[in-house]
Every structure is written in structure tokens, then in C-alpha cells.
Design a protein around this motif. Structure first.
Motif, PDB file in Angstrom:
ATOM      1  N   GLN A 156     107.975  18.911  10.644  1.00 40.88           N
ATOM      2  CA  GLN A 156     107.605  18.426  11.977  1.00 40.88           C
ATOM      3  C   GLN A 156     108.624  18.854  13.035  1.00 40.88           C
ATOM      4  OE1 GLN A 156     107.649  16.560   9.245  1.00 40.88           O
ATOM      5  NE2 GLN A 156     105.627  15.635   8.998  1.00 40.88           N
ATOM      6  N   TRP A 157     109.889  18.951  12.642  1.00 37.30           N
ATOM      7  CA  TRP A 157     110.946  19.277  13.601  1.00 37.30           C
ATOM      8  C   TRP A 157     111.306  20.764  13.589  1.00 37.30           C
ATOM      9  CZ3 TRP A 157     113.936  14.337  11.794  1.00 37.30           C
ATOM     10  CH2 TRP A 157     113.463  13.229  12.510  1.00 37.30           C
ATOM     11  N   HIS A 158     110.553  21.581  12.861  1.00 37.58           N
ATOM     12  CA  HIS A 158     110.765  23.030  12.810  1.00 37.58           C
ATOM     13  C   HIS A 158     112.194  23.367  12.364  1.00 37.58           C
ATOM     14  CE1 HIS A 158     107.059  24.356  15.269  1.00 37.58           C
ATOM     15  NE2 HIS A 158     106.890  23.096  14.892  1.00 37.58           N
ATOM     16  N   ILE A 159     112.591  22.749  11.260  1.00 37.49           N
ATOM     17  CA  ILE A 159     113.942  22.900  10.727  1.00 37.49           C
ATOM     18  C   ILE A 159     113.877  23.563   9.358  1.00 37.49           C
ATOM     19  CG2 ILE A 159     115.893  21.584   9.771  1.00 37.49           C
ATOM     20  CD1 ILE A 159     115.269  19.495  11.972  1.00 37.49           C
ATOM     21  N   ASP A 160     114.846  24.433   9.084  1.00 39.47           N
ATOM     22  CA  ASP A 160     115.034  24.994   7.760  1.00 39.47           C
ATOM     23  C   ASP A 160     115.827  23.967   6.943  1.00 39.47           C
ATOM     24  OD1 ASP A 160     115.851  26.317   5.460  1.00 39.47           O
ATOM     25  OD2 ASP A 160     116.295  28.200   6.493  1.00 39.47           O
ATOM     26  N   PRO A 161     115.253  23.366   5.904  1.00 36.81           N
ATOM     27  CA  PRO A 161     115.967  22.331   5.155  1.00 36.81           C
ATOM     28  C   PRO A 161     117.210  22.835   4.441  1.00 36.81           C
ATOM     29  CG  PRO A 161     113.934  22.961   4.028  1.00 36.81           C
ATOM     30  CD  PRO A 161     113.894  23.625   5.377  1.00 36.81           C
ATOM     31  N   HIS A 162     117.400  24.162   4.421  1.00 35.91           N
ATOM     32  CA  HIS A 162     118.597  24.738   3.808  1.00 35.91           C
ATOM     33  C   HIS A 162     119.665  25.075   4.856  1.00 35.91           C
ATOM     34  CE1 HIS A 162     116.370  24.906   0.094  1.00 35.91           C
ATOM     35  NE2 HIS A 162     115.427  25.624   0.662  1.00 35.91           N
ATOM     36  N   LYS A 163     119.420  24.650   6.095  1.00 43.39           N
ATOM     37  CA  LYS A 163     120.399  24.878   7.167  1.00 43.39           C
ATOM     38  C   LYS A 163     120.646  23.580   7.928  1.00 43.39           C
ATOM     39  CE  LYS A 163     119.504  29.825   7.807  1.00 43.39           C
ATOM     40  NZ  LYS A 163     119.157  30.900   8.783  1.00 43.39           N
ATOM     41  N   VAL A 164     120.962  22.530   7.160  1.00 42.44           N
ATOM     42  CA  VAL A 164     121.232  21.211   7.732  1.00 42.44           C
ATOM     43  C   VAL A 164     122.712  20.897   7.549  1.00 42.44           C
ATOM     44  CG1 VAL A 164     120.736  18.740   7.608  1.00 42.44           C
ATOM     45  CG2 VAL A 164     118.885  20.410   7.258  1.00 42.44           C
ATOM     46  N   GLY A 165     123.432  20.812   8.657  1.00 44.69           N
ATOM     47  CA  GLY A 165     124.850  20.502   8.612  1.00 44.69           C
ATOM     48  C   GLY A 165     125.162  19.282   9.442  1.00 44.69           C
ATOM     49  N   ALA A 166     126.449  18.978   9.552  1.00 46.98           N
ATOM     50  CA  ALA A 166     126.876  17.817  10.338  1.00 46.98           C
ATOM     51  C   ALA A 166     128.150  18.147  11.083  1.00 46.98           C
ATOM     52  CB  ALA A 166     127.079  16.600   9.442  1.00 46.98           C
ATOM     53  N   MET A 167     128.276  17.560  12.277  1.00 52.13           N
ATOM     54  CA  MET A 167     129.463  17.699  13.109  1.00 52.13           C
ATOM     55  C   MET A 167     129.955  16.306  13.474  1.00 52.13           C
ATOM     56  SD  MET A 167     129.798  19.387  16.922  1.00 52.13           S
ATOM     57  CE  MET A 167     129.654  21.087  16.346  1.00 52.13           C
ATOM     58  N   GLY A 168     131.207  16.019  13.130  1.00 49.79           N
ATOM     59  CA  GLY A 168     131.748  14.692  13.393  1.00 49.79           C
ATOM     60  C   GLY A 168     133.012  14.739  14.210  1.00 49.79           C
TER      61      GLY A 168
END
Length: 295
Positions: A156-168
Motif C-alpha cells: 500500500q505504501w509502495h515500499i520495498d520490504p527489503h529496504k526498510v531501515g531506521a534513523m534515530g
């Protein structure tokens, strides 16, 4: 939960997961900024107190306290500009508050401008006065649930599930580091489709993270982008450099930037000038170098 003092349109819908996906899908076509926040546990977060009072927006600031219903606020690029990359943005605030302005919304808007989907996390605060929450049990559960939710809604969000990161940032950097060091697989037997998703990160960005001594990477951890100021407190300005060496010794790819201006909490703000104002550009270049973001 609604935010005390907040505008009426900021009230949070208590969507069931399926309805939430439909609502987001309908809104996506015209979305280029923030969508309605998505409550991570519509029926209540595990360990949350019963009958909580509303969240509080500190007068005259963008800081939020009294979080009991953790959520993510999606910021999505236009479909034609989406790169498929997603970043969970975790603001700091010493686990006493959430600095969702310069370490949340501003960051998300920059990411969207570069075709990257952003999700600003509101997590439970372990060090707020009177809090019954802990970092390890509750803030980390919120972080992992957020990663799983992003993957569950990837189509739904047009995201590649293998390119999910985080910035903290600061305290948020602690959470990203912990999530990166201790990735959790999905529960294939769960009745909850979100829990079936893995909570492992594909990349991490630690921006002046607290508790740098606790960053103990191991081989196989996701690549890391690190940034801070030389005028930050010692455990960060020197501690992050020491953490970089641990990444190197563990064989985990890492890039470190220590800026000679500013101090703690620079985030993304109009007051930033000089080299430190361009740290986000260095992050984008790093994503390209790791082939996470196309050039």
C-alpha cells in the motif's frame, strides 16, 4: 490517543489493521506529506496502562509527552517519485519526551523530498516522571512493531520490504542500535499478520546516539551511518568514534561523520549552517554507495 492542546484534525483513528490499510491506500494517490498516524496496536499496546490520559504537546514546542498508544506517522512521496526505500524515524528526548520537530517531522519531510518514505515513531517513555515503562520491554516493543507494520503495509505504501531501515536521534539512536543488534524474526504462526513480519533492519542511521558504549555490533548486523558533533558530550563525541571502531572490527560496514560545529541535538533545522547542515546529503550519498538508493 488524542493529543492535548493539538489541533482537532490530529486526533488518531483507532483503525483495525485491515481498515487502516484501506484508508491509507485511498489516501496514497494524493499524499506527499503526512498521513493520519497509524496506531501500532489498535486494541492497546502490551503493557500499556489502563485508562491513560491524553498525550501532551508541550506549549510553545513540538515536544510530546505522556505516550501510551504508540504510533507511526507516515510521510509518503508521490508515487512517481517513490524510490521504494523506507526509513523509520525515531526522535530523541532522553526517554522523557519526544522531540518530534527537528528530530521527526523535519527529517521526514527531507526524506520525502528525496523520494524516501518516512515514518515518525511515537514510543512509550521509560524515564518520564512516574513512568511504568522500560526501554528494553516497552520502547523496544514499539520500535519492533513499527518496523513490522511498515513491512506489512509495504504494498500500500509502495515500499520495498527489503529496504526498510531506521534513523534515530539521541535516545532514538539507542533504540535503533538495539533493534539493529538484536533483530527479531517474524512469528509465522501468529494470527496477527503484522507479527508475521520480521523486525530486522536493512540499514541503520545513528545520529548522536546516547549510550554509545552499549553499541556492540556483531558480524551480520546491518550497515550503519553515524554522525555527531565534536562538541557533544564525551560519551557521544568520543563514544561514537569508539563505536565506529567496533563496527570495523566486527566486519560491519559503517561510515562516521564528526562535525566541528554545533553540539547535541542538531537534527534537521533551519539554524544549522556550514558542513553540519549537509549531514542529510551525506546520508543520501551513503545510501547510494550501499546500493540502497538508486543514483
Amino acid at each position: 490517543m488524542p493529543i492535548k492542546y493539538a489541533r482537532k484534525f490530529a486526533l488518531w483513528p483507532q483503525f483495525a489493521p485491515g481498515l487502516c490499510a484501506v484508508a491509507v491506500s485511498l489516501a496514497f494517490a494524493s499524499a506527499s506529506a503526512a498521513l493520519e498516524p497509524v496506531v501500532l496496536w489498535p486494541l492497546g499496546a502490551p503493557g500499556a496502562i489502563s485508562n491513560p490520559t491524553p498525550e501532551v504537546l508541550e506549549p510553545g514546542t513540538s515536544n510530546i509527552t505522556n505516550v501510551h498508544s504508540p504510533s507511526i506517522t507516515p510521510y509518503l512521496p508521490a508515487v512517481g517519485k517513490s524510490t521504494g526505500v523506507a526509513v523509520l524515524v525515531i526522535p530523541g528526548g532522553g526517554h522523557r519526551k519526544l522531540c518530534v520537530g527537528h528530530e521527526g517531522e523535519n527529517v521526514a519531510k527531507w526524506l520525502v523530498d528525496h523520494g524516501i518514505a518516512a515514518f515518525v515513531l511515537k514510543y512509550r517513555l521509560a524515564r518520564e516522571e512516574g513512568s511504568t515503562y522500560t526501554i528494553a520491554e516497552h520502547a523496544m516493543a514499539d520500535t519492533r512493531r513499527a518496523v513490522r507494520t511498515i513491512r506489512a503495509q509495504a504494498d500500500q505504501w509502495h515500499i520495498d520490504p527489503h529496504k526498510v531501515g531506521a534513523m534515530g536521534f539521541s535516545a532514538g539512536g539507542e533504540l535503533v542500535a538495539l533493534a539493529a543488534m538484536h533483530g527479531v524474526s517474524g512469528d509465522a504462526a501468529s494470527n496477527d499478520p503484522i507479527e508475521r513480519q520480521e523486525a530486522q533492519l536493512d540499514f541503520q542511521a545513528l545520529i548522536y546516539p546516547g549510550r554509545s558504549a552499549d553499541i556492540q555490533p556483531e558480524q551480520g548486523n546491518p550497515p550503519a551511518f553515524l554522525a555527531c558533533s565534536t562538541y557533544d558530550r564525551q560519551d557521544i563525541s568520543e563514544g561514537l568514534a569508539e563505536a565506529y571502531l567496533r563496527f570495523k572490527r566486527a566486519g560491519v560496514d559503517a561510515e562516521l561523520h564528526i562535525y566541528a560545529t554545533s553540539g547535541h541535538g542538531f537534527g534537521v533545522a533551519s539554524k544549522n549552517t556550514g558542513a553540519i547542515a549537509g549531514w542529510t546529503d551525506r546520508f543520501a550519498e551513503w545510501l547510494v554507495s550501499k546500493k540502497i538508493l538508486a543514483q
